[in-house]
Scaffold this active site. Structure first.
Site, short mmCIF file in Angstrom:
data_model
loop_
_atom_site.label_atom_id
_atom_site.label_comp_id
_atom_site.label_asym_id
_atom_site.label_seq_id
_atom_site.Cartn_x
_atom_site.Cartn_y
_atom_site.Cartn_z
N PRO A 122 0.82 -1.22 0.00
CA PRO A 122 0.00 0.00 0.00
C PRO A 122 0.85 1.27 0.00
CG PRO A 122 -0.69 -1.50 1.76
CD PRO A 122 0.59 -2.04 1.19
N GLU B 284 0.76 -7.36 9.00
CA GLU B 284 0.91 -5.90 8.94
C GLU B 284 1.93 -5.48 7.90
OE1 GLU B 284 -0.89 -3.21 10.22
OE2 GLU B 284 -2.14 -4.99 10.44
N ARG C 209 -0.83 -10.12 -20.90
CA ARG C 209 -1.56 -9.83 -22.14
C ARG C 209 -0.75 -8.94 -23.07
NH1 ARG C 209 -3.92 -5.27 -22.11
NH2 ARG C 209 -5.62 -5.80 -23.52
N ASP D 57 -7.80 -1.02 -27.20
CA ASP D 57 -8.14 -0.84 -25.78
C ASP D 57 -8.01 0.60 -25.32
OD1 ASP D 57 -7.05 -3.79 -23.97
OD2 ASP D 57 -8.78 -3.40 -25.24
C1 9D3 Z 1 -5.35 -2.59 8.33
C2 9D3 Z 1 -3.88 -2.73 8.13
N1 9D3 Z 1 -3.26 -1.46 7.88
C3 9D3 Z 1 -2.94 -0.80 9.14
C4 9D3 Z 1 -3.08 0.67 9.02
C5 9D3 Z 1 -2.05 -1.53 7.05
C6 9D3 Z 1 -2.09 -2.56 5.98
C7 9D3 Z 1 -1.21 -3.62 6.04
C8 9D3 Z 1 -1.23 -4.58 5.03
C9 9D3 Z 1 -2.96 -2.45 4.91
C10 9D3 Z 1 -2.97 -3.42 3.92
C11 9D3 Z 1 -2.11 -4.48 3.97
C12 9D3 Z 1 -2.12 -5.53 2.92
N2 9D3 Z 1 -2.15 -4.95 1.58
C13 9D3 Z 1 -1.28 -5.28 0.63
O1 9D3 Z 1 -0.43 -6.13 0.86
C14 9D3 Z 1 -1.34 -4.60 -0.64
C15 9D3 Z 1 -2.24 -3.61 -1.17
C16 9D3 Z 1 -3.40 -2.98 -0.61
O2 9D3 Z 1 -3.85 -3.24 0.52
N3 9D3 Z 1 -4.04 -2.04 -1.36
C17 9D3 Z 1 -3.65 -1.71 -2.61
N4 9D3 Z 1 -2.59 -2.25 -3.18
C18 9D3 Z 1 -1.91 -3.20 -2.45
S1 9D3 Z 1 -0.54 -3.99 -2.97
C19 9D3 Z 1 -0.37 -4.87 -1.60
#
Ligand code: 9D3
Length: 256
Positions: free
Chosen positions: A89, A116, A154, A169
Site C-alpha cells: 500500500p 501488517e 496480455r 483498448d
Molecule cells: C489494516 C492494516 N493497515 C494498518 C493501518 C495496514 C495494511 C497492512 C497490510 C494495509 C494493507 C495491507 C495488505 N495490503 C497489501 O499487501 C497490498 C495492497 C493494498 O492493501 N491495497 C492496494 N494495493 C496493495 S498492494 C499490496
C-alpha cells in the site's frame, strides 16, 4: 517472460492465471510463473514466518530470513537480471505505463506481504520498487500480484488473438476510455443499436467511436484528459458530443 512470486499462498496467483488470455499465454510459453513460499525456507520446529512488532501494536510482521531465502532462491533460478517488486500500500499506484515497462523485462520477482507487512530492513536490502494497485485495503499482496501478472501477460507478443484487440483498448491507444459496444439483436426491449453502426460506412463508424471515447472520457474521467493537447479533429468531435449531450440534458429538464 518469467515471473517469480514470493508468497505464503503462491497457488493463489497460479489459480488466478489459469484462464483466458493469461492461461493461453502460459500454454503458448510466453509467460511462466514460479512460486516460492517463505514457509519452505523457515527454520525451527514451528517454521515461523512472522513475529510480533517491536514497539508493540496489533498484528504481526514478516521475518527477514525466510523471505530473504525465498527471494534469493527465486533470483538464483534464472541468471537473467531481475527486478524485485514489492506489492504494498506504500507504493505509487500501478499505471498502464508501468505495466508496459514491467512487461518488457525478461523476468520479474513479485514479493507479496501478509499480516501488517514486512520488516523494513528486508525491503531496504532486497526491494527495487514498491507498487500499490489502488487506495483501498487488501489483506495481502497476492491479489495485487495477480493483477500485475494479468496486465503484463496480455502484453507479451503473441498473447492476444486478433479478436482481443490490444491496440483498440482504452489507455493503450491514447489514454481515452473505450466507446460503447453493441451486438445482436438490433432491436431489443432495452433499446436499439445506434444507426451509424449499421450503416456500413467505416469512416463514419470510426468517427462516431472516436467521438464517444472522447465524450465519455470528458464526462467520466476528466482527469485522464488534457483538452488542450487534442488535435483539431478531436476537439471538433468533442464539441459535437458536448452540444448533443447538453441538448439531451435540456430535453430531460423539459420533461420534468
Ligand atoms: C489494516 C492494516 N493497515 C494498518 C493501518 C495496514 C495494511 C497492512 C497490510 C494495509 C494493507 C495491507 C495488505 N495490503 C497489501 O499487501 C497490498 C495492497 C493494498 O492493501 N491495497 C492496494 N494495493 C496493495 S498492494 C499490496
Amino acid at each position: 517472460m518469467r515471473v517469480d512470486i514470493v508468497s505464503l499462498f503462491p497457488e493463489f496467483i497460479d489459480q488466478c492465471s489459469a484462464f483466458g488470455v493469461v492461461g493461453r499465454a502460459r500454454e503458448r510459453g510466453l509467460l511462466s510463473l514460479h512460486g516460492w513460499n517463505p514457509r519452505d525456507y523457515a527454520t525451527g520446529n514451528y517454521r515461523r514466518v512472522d513475529d510480533r512488532p517491536f514497539g508493540g501494536g496489533p498484528g504481526m510482521v514478516m521475518l527477514i530470513d525466510p523471505l530473504r531465502a525465498a527471494i534469493e532462491a527465486a533470483r538464483a533460478a534464472d541468471p537473467a537480471e531481475t527486478k524485485v517488486v514489492y506489492l504494498s500500500p506504500q507504493g505509487p499506484r500501478l499505471t498502464q505505463a508501468k505495466v508496459r515497462e514491467l512487461a518488457a523485462r525478461p523476468r520479474l520477482v513479485l514479493l507479496c506481504g501478509r499480516y501488517e507487512g514486512i520488516d523494513e530492513r528486508l525491503i531496504e536490502a532486497e526491494v527495487d520498487e514498491e507498487l500499490s494497485i489502488g487506495d483501498y485495503v487488501l489483506s495481502g499482496g497476492e491479489l495485487a500480484a495477480a493483477v500485475v501478472v494479468d496486465a503484463v501477460a496480455r502484453l507479451q507478443e503473441g498473447a492476444l488473438n486478433d479478436a482481443d484487440s490490444a491496440t483498440q483498448d482504452s489507455f493503450e491507444a491514447d489514454g481515452l476510455l473505450d466507446c460503447p459496444h453493441y451486438t445482436r439483436p438490433v432491436e431489443h426491449a432495452l433499446g436499439q443499436v445506434p444507426e451509424v453502426l449499421l450503416s456500413g460506412n467505416h469512416a463514419e463508424i470510426a468517427r462516431w467511436r472516436r467521438m464517444e471515447s472522447l465524450g465519455r472520457t470528458w464526462l467520466r474521467r476528466p482527469d485522464l484528459m488534457d483538452e488542450k493537447s487534442l488535435n483539431k479533429a478531436d476537439r471538433a468531435l468533442l464539441d459535437t458530443f458536448r452540444s448533443r449531450y447538453l441538448r439531451g440534458l435540456d430535453e430531460s429538464d423539459g420533461d420534468a
